[in-house]
Design a protein around this motif. Structure first.
Motif, PDB file in Angstrom:
ATOM      1  N   PHE A   1      15.942  24.320  10.494  1.00  0.00           N
ATOM      2  CA  PHE A   1      15.729  24.303   9.045  1.00  0.00           C
ATOM      3  C   PHE A   1      16.513  23.209   8.329  1.00  0.00           C
ATOM      4  CE2 PHE A   1      14.412  29.031   8.419  1.00  0.00           C
ATOM      5  CZ  PHE A   1      13.269  28.796   9.150  1.00  0.00           C
ATOM      6  N   ASP A   2      17.806  23.077   8.621  1.00  0.00           N
ATOM      7  CA  ASP A   2      18.620  22.106   7.887  1.00  0.00           C
ATOM      8  C   ASP A   2      18.309  20.658   8.257  1.00  0.00           C
ATOM      9  OD1 ASP A   2      19.730  22.484  10.398  1.00  0.00           O
ATOM     10  OD2 ASP A   2      21.799  22.362   9.696  1.00  0.00           O
ATOM     11  N   ALA A   3      17.543  20.446   9.300  1.00  0.00           N
ATOM     12  CA  ALA A   3      17.196  19.081   9.705  1.00  0.00           C
ATOM     13  C   ALA A   3      16.303  18.389   8.675  1.00  0.00           C
ATOM     14  CB  ALA A   3      16.527  19.085  11.075  1.00  0.00           C
ATOM     15  N   LYS A   4      15.492  19.144   7.955  1.00  0.00           N
ATOM     16  CA  LYS A   4      14.643  18.514   6.937  1.00  0.00           C
ATOM     17  C   LYS A   4      15.504  17.847   5.869  1.00  0.00           C
ATOM     18  CE  LYS A   4      10.230  20.857   7.345  1.00  0.00           C
ATOM     19  NZ  LYS A   4       9.112  21.443   6.618  1.00  0.00           N
ATOM     20  N   ALA A   5      16.573  18.502   5.450  1.00  0.00           N
ATOM     21  CA  ALA A   5      17.467  17.913   4.447  1.00  0.00           C
ATOM     22  C   ALA A   5      18.095  16.625   4.974  1.00  0.00           C
ATOM     23  CB  ALA A   5      18.542  18.918   4.047  1.00  0.00           C
ATOM     24  N   GLU A   6      18.422  16.599   6.245  1.00  0.00           N
ATOM     25  CA  GLU A   6      18.999  15.397   6.859  1.00  0.00           C
ATOM     26  C   GLU A   6      17.996  14.247   6.847  1.00  0.00           C
ATOM     27  OE1 GLU A   6      20.277  16.638  10.750  1.00  0.00           O
ATOM     28  OE2 GLU A   6      21.695  18.097   9.920  1.00  0.00           O
ATOM     29  N   VAL A   7      16.743  14.544   7.177  1.00  0.00           N
ATOM     30  CA  VAL A   7      15.692  13.519   7.182  1.00  0.00           C
ATOM     31  C   VAL A   7      15.448  13.022   5.761  1.00  0.00           C
ATOM     32  CG1 VAL A   7      13.237  13.092   7.644  1.00  0.00           C
ATOM     33  CG2 VAL A   7      14.618  14.405   9.280  1.00  0.00           C
TER      34      VAL A   7
ATOM     35  N   LYS B   1      16.912  24.522   0.731  1.00  0.00           N
ATOM     36  CA  LYS B   1      18.269  24.966   0.435  1.00  0.00           C
ATOM     37  C   LYS B   1      19.318  23.859   0.526  1.00  0.00           C
ATOM     38  CE  LYS B   1      21.415  28.402   2.131  1.00  0.00           C
ATOM     39  NZ  LYS B   1      21.628  29.497   3.020  1.00  0.00           N
ATOM     40  N   ASN B   2      19.256  22.992   1.515  1.00  0.00           N
ATOM     41  CA  ASN B   2      20.279  21.975   1.732  1.00  0.00           C
ATOM     42  C   ASN B   2      19.864  20.574   1.304  1.00  0.00           C
ATOM     43  OD1 ASN B   2      22.235  23.744   2.930  1.00  0.00           O
ATOM     44  ND2 ASN B   2      20.867  23.860   4.682  1.00  0.00           N
ATOM     45  N   VAL B   3      18.771  20.465   0.572  1.00  0.00           N
ATOM     46  CA  VAL B   3      18.316  19.163   0.095  1.00  0.00           C
ATOM     47  C   VAL B   3      19.334  18.640  -0.920  1.00  0.00           C
ATOM     48  CG1 VAL B   3      16.499  17.991  -1.216  1.00  0.00           C
ATOM     49  CG2 VAL B   3      15.887  19.666   0.527  1.00  0.00           C
ATOM     50  N   PRO B   4      19.722  17.370  -0.816  1.00  0.00           N
ATOM     51  CA  PRO B   4      20.713  16.812  -1.744  1.00  0.00           C
ATOM     52  C   PRO B   4      20.312  17.002  -3.214  1.00  0.00           C
ATOM     53  CG  PRO B   4      20.260  15.270   0.038  1.00  0.00           C
ATOM     54  CD  PRO B   4      19.271  16.387   0.168  1.00  0.00           C
ATOM     55  N   ALA B   5      21.295  17.160  -4.072  1.00  0.00           N
ATOM     56  CA  ALA B   5      21.078  17.456  -5.491  1.00  0.00           C
ATOM     57  C   ALA B   5      20.236  16.404  -6.210  1.00  0.00           C
ATOM     58  CB  ALA B   5      22.413  17.632  -6.196  1.00  0.00           C
ATOM     59  N   GLY B   6      20.312  15.153  -5.830  1.00  0.00           N
ATOM     60  CA  GLY B   6      19.568  14.098  -6.513  1.00  0.00           C
ATOM     61  C   GLY B   6      18.093  14.028  -6.165  1.00  0.00           C
ATOM     62  N   VAL B   7      17.645  14.868  -5.257  1.00  0.00           N
ATOM     63  CA  VAL B   7      16.249  14.865  -4.826  1.00  0.00           C
ATOM     64  C   VAL B   7      15.489  15.933  -5.613  1.00  0.00           C
ATOM     65  CG1 VAL B   7      14.674  15.214  -2.882  1.00  0.00           C
ATOM     66  CG2 VAL B   7      16.902  14.113  -2.513  1.00  0.00           C
ATOM     67  N   ASN B   8      14.378  15.540  -6.218  1.00  0.00           N
ATOM     68  CA  ASN B   8      13.521  16.517  -6.888  1.00  0.00           C
ATOM     69  C   ASN B   8      12.734  17.268  -5.822  1.00  0.00           C
ATOM     70  OD1 ASN B   8      14.040  15.834  -9.684  1.00  0.00           O
ATOM     71  ND2 ASN B   8      13.048  13.903  -9.213  1.00  0.00           N
TER      72      ASN B   8
ATOM     73  N   SER C   1      14.447  35.401   0.198  1.00  0.00           N
ATOM     74  CA  SER C   1      15.471  36.163   0.903  1.00  0.00           C
ATOM     75  C   SER C   1      16.782  36.081   0.126  1.00  0.00           C
ATOM     76  CB  SER C   1      15.671  35.581   2.309  1.00  0.00           C
ATOM     77  OG  SER C   1      16.317  34.330   2.229  1.00  0.00           O
ATOM     78  N   LYS C   2      17.755  36.855   0.532  1.00  0.00           N
ATOM     79  CA  LYS C   2      19.075  36.781  -0.094  1.00  0.00           C
ATOM     80  C   LYS C   2      19.705  35.416   0.099  1.00  0.00           C
ATOM     81  CE  LYS C   2      20.144  41.677   0.221  1.00  0.00           C
ATOM     82  NZ  LYS C   2      21.034  42.702   0.777  1.00  0.00           N
ATOM     83  N   GLU C   3      19.260  34.709   1.143  1.00  0.00           N
ATOM     84  CA  GLU C   3      19.778  33.373   1.425  1.00  0.00           C
ATOM     85  C   GLU C   3      19.216  32.314   0.478  1.00  0.00           C
ATOM     86  OE1 GLU C   3      22.051  32.376   3.833  1.00  0.00           O
ATOM     87  OE2 GLU C   3      22.385  34.535   3.994  1.00  0.00           O
ATOM     88  N   THR C   4      18.026  32.580  -0.074  1.00  0.00           N
ATOM     89  CA  THR C   4      17.374  31.551  -0.887  1.00  0.00           C
ATOM     90  C   THR C   4      17.152  31.931  -2.340  1.00  0.00           C
ATOM     91  OG1 THR C   4      15.182  32.344  -0.258  1.00  0.00           O
ATOM     92  CG2 THR C   4      16.156  30.592   1.100  1.00  0.00           C
TER      93      THR C   4
END
Length: 124
Positions: free
Chosen positions: A65-71, A89-96, A116-119
């Motif tokens: 899951f977190d790999a998408k934010a890295e890409v 969830k982990n997408v950088p703040a400057g990305v719409n 979910s409680k996570e999101t």
């Protein structure tokens, strides 16, 4: 819109749900289009994109899951569309980001998002 703006799109649950919309959008997008998908078969992903007439500059497969934010950070994506809040969830703040509604994340009978409680966080 800046011609250097990069659009990132999820394949399953987004492009597969509204291929005509995403085809028109990718063909009119003035910058790069990066497909970021949680799949294992690159050739099948490319075939699915071509069948749906999606214009793209690159296809990136991820396995967590977190790999998408890295890409998204690596490719300089400035607008990203996905149907799973976990992927956003982990997408950088400057990305719409845009959450694409479908039966997997929205209860049409109840007219409420499914999180979910996570999101999700309830605010009153």
């Amino acid at each position: 819109m800046n011609k250097c703006t990069t659009l990132g799109l999820d394949l399953d649950g987004c492009i597969t749900e509204a291929p005509e919309f995403f085809s028109a959008w990718t063909h009119s997008w003035p910058g790069r289009v990066i497909i970021i998908t949680y799949r294992q078969d690159r050739e099948k992903a490319i075939s699915d994109l071509e069948q749906r007439r999606i214009r793209y500059d690159d296809v990136v497969l991820v396995d967590r899951f977190d790999a998408k934010a890295e890409v998204i950070a690596e490719f300089g994506v400035s607008l990203y569309v996905d149907d799973q809040p976990e992927m956003l969830k982990n997408v950088p703040a400057g990305v719409n980001v845009m959450l694409f509604r479908n039966e997997g994340n929205f209860d049409f009978a109840d007219q409420r998002w499914m999180l979910s409680k996570e999101t999700g966080k309830l605010v009153c």
